[in-house]
Design a protein around this motif. Structure first.
Motif, PDB file in Angstrom:
ATOM      1  N   UNK A   1       1.660   4.360 -10.120  1.00  0.00           N
ATOM      2  CA  UNK A   1       2.025   4.419  -8.651  1.00  0.00           C
ATOM      3  C   UNK A   1       1.918   2.951  -7.521  1.00  0.00           C
ATOM      4  N   UNK A   2       1.062   2.684  -8.004  1.00  0.00           N
ATOM      5  CA  UNK A   2       0.206   1.441  -7.018  1.00  0.00           C
ATOM      6  C   UNK A   2       1.069   0.470  -7.359  1.00  0.00           C
ATOM      7  N   UNK A   3       1.368   0.489  -8.534  1.00  0.00           N
ATOM      8  CA  UNK A   3       2.604  -1.347  -8.974  1.00  0.00           C
ATOM      9  C   UNK A   3       4.107  -1.106  -8.753  1.00  0.00           C
ATOM     10  N   UNK A   4       4.601   0.736  -9.058  1.00  0.00           N
ATOM     11  CA  UNK A   4       5.686   0.213  -8.394  1.00  0.00           C
ATOM     12  C   UNK A   4       5.939   0.563  -6.915  1.00  0.00           C
ATOM     13  N   UNK A   5       4.447   0.233  -6.314  1.00  0.00           N
ATOM     14  CA  UNK A   5       4.561   0.500  -4.663  1.00  0.00           C
ATOM     15  C   UNK A   5       3.860  -0.343  -4.371  1.00  0.00           C
ATOM     16  N   UNK A   6       2.927  -1.848  -5.173  1.00  0.00           N
ATOM     17  CA  UNK A   6       2.718  -2.658  -4.579  1.00  0.00           C
ATOM     18  C   UNK A   6       2.977  -3.739  -3.389  1.00  0.00           C
ATOM     19  N   UNK A   7       2.149  -3.801  -2.369  1.00  0.00           N
ATOM     20  CA  UNK A   7       2.386  -4.317  -1.355  1.00  0.00           C
ATOM     21  C   UNK A   7       2.707  -4.467   0.084  1.00  0.00           C
ATOM     22  N   UNK A   8       2.711  -2.767  -0.476  1.00  0.00           N
ATOM     23  CA  UNK A   8       2.574  -1.702   1.542  1.00  0.00           C
ATOM     24  C   UNK A   8       2.143  -1.752   2.608  1.00  0.00           C
ATOM     25  N   UNK A   9       2.284  -1.605   3.108  1.00  0.00           N
ATOM     26  CA  UNK A   9       1.194  -1.421   4.296  1.00  0.00           C
ATOM     27  C   UNK A   9       0.800  -0.159   4.549  1.00  0.00           C
ATOM     28  N   UNK A  10      -0.759   0.426   4.261  1.00  0.00           N
ATOM     29  CA  UNK A  10      -1.102   1.590   4.161  1.00  0.00           C
ATOM     30  C   UNK A  10      -0.454   2.736   3.339  1.00  0.00           C
TER      31      UNK A  10
END
Length: 331
Positions: free
Chosen positions: A287-296
């Motif tokens: 999950x962390x990498x699927x959505x890496x870079x999205x603030x908050x």
């Protein structure tokens, strides 16, 4: 054209590394859709296969959309590995692969995985028995050596080629390094450039961007690249590398819609293949990498990894697609 046996892989293939608890059919599905040319199963215990252990046998599951695919086996006993290779061939992959690179203590310190790099005659004999046992191409994944004082990777490559392997993937670290420090590709280049080596040589270690992939291709002259950790939760890396190599242009990162869709597909297959409890658990690392870079994003990540309810996770992913709509990921 790079070939393993009669398997054509293109001019510069990108391989998905065999990663324990990662390179399962659900993950391989999304990697194949996003440009992986050749994939390997998680490594499978030879002892588990010959004892018909459920966990080992389940790892033999392969699907037509994954092809070409290799089944990777590991073990420290020559006869067990020979029998395991025969069982693996019966699952009808394109390739049988041998793991001579796993650095984990419970594997390597028993003489399997990278442990066999301390006994090259045994490594050669084991490989010879496996090549003779199966009719499929046999490949090997290994490391530079056990530690800095035991690096003999050119000799390893020559011995393995002599007994008939048809491609070699080299992780540019020693067993002692585990996954720390920087991978040393100079030794991989030495193998590739050796006049006696004519099988395809694939490099592995630290490739985490299209720019680095092209730089390493040009600098070290390998026949292809194997990608491991950089693909976890980010299967798009394969197509991004191909696009950059072909055009010199950087693809825009996947949209939020794409990320959610792939995460949901991955989760659905994971639940189907491994069951609810294990399927949920093994998705958490992605999950962390699927959505890496999205603030908050951290509160949502926490909810995703803590939830034990499939529908709740799907609802969270739908919520993410709304809350972060229009937000550009800083990847």
């Amino acid at each position: 054209m790079v070939k393993i046996g009669n398997i054509e892989l293109g001019d510069f293939p990108l391989l998905l590394a065999p990663m324990e608890d990662v390179s399962d059919p659900p993950f391989r599905a999304v990697c194949k859709e996003n440009g992986a040319d050749l994939m390997y199963t998680e490594f499978i215990s030879s002892e588990g296969l010959i004892r018909n252990a459920h966990k080992s046998v389940q790892k033999l599951d392969i699907y037509d959309y994954e092809r070409p695919i290799g089944i990777q086996i590991f073990g420290d006993k020559i006869e067990s590995m020979r029998q395991a290779a025969e069982i693996a061939e019966g699952a009808n992959p394109e390739i049988v692969d041998i793991n001579y690179g796993c650095p984990v203590k419970k594997v390597a310190c028993k003489g399997a995985g990278a442990g066999i790099l301390l006994d090259l005659p045994k490594m050669q004999q084991m490989t010879d028995e496996i090549v003779k046992q199966v009719s499929l191409p046999v490949t090997v994944k290994t490391r530079l050596g056990w530690d800095d004082s035991t690096i003999q990777i050119v000799e390893v490559a020559k011995r393995l080629q002599d007994v008939g392997i048809q491609a070699l993937s080299i992780h540019g670290r020693t067993r002692q390094q585990m996954y720390k420090g920087e991978a040393d590709w100079t030794m991989i280049r030495e193998v590739k450039n050796h006049p006696d080596i004519h099988i395809p040589i694939f490099g592995n270690g630290d490739i985490d961007s299209p720019q680095k992939a092209l730089e390493y291709k040009n600098t070290y002259g390998v026949d292809g690249i194997m990608i491991g950790r950089a693909s976890i939760g980010y299967p798009w890396i394969f197509n991004e590398i191909k696009h950059f190599m072909n055009t010199g242009e950087t693809l825009a990162p996947p949209s939020l819609t794409e990320r959610v869709a792939v995460a949901k597909k991955h989760l659905s297959f994971s639940l189907e293949w491994k069951g609810e409890r294990q399927g949920i658990f093994e998705m958490r690392r992605h999950y962390t990498n699927y959505f890496r870079g999205f603030r908050d994003f951290k509160p949502y990540r926490t909810k995703l990894v803590e939830s034990q309810n499939p529908q709740e996770i799907f609802d969270l992913l739908d919520e993410i697609s709304v809350v972060f709509d229009g937000v550009n990921a800083l990847v």
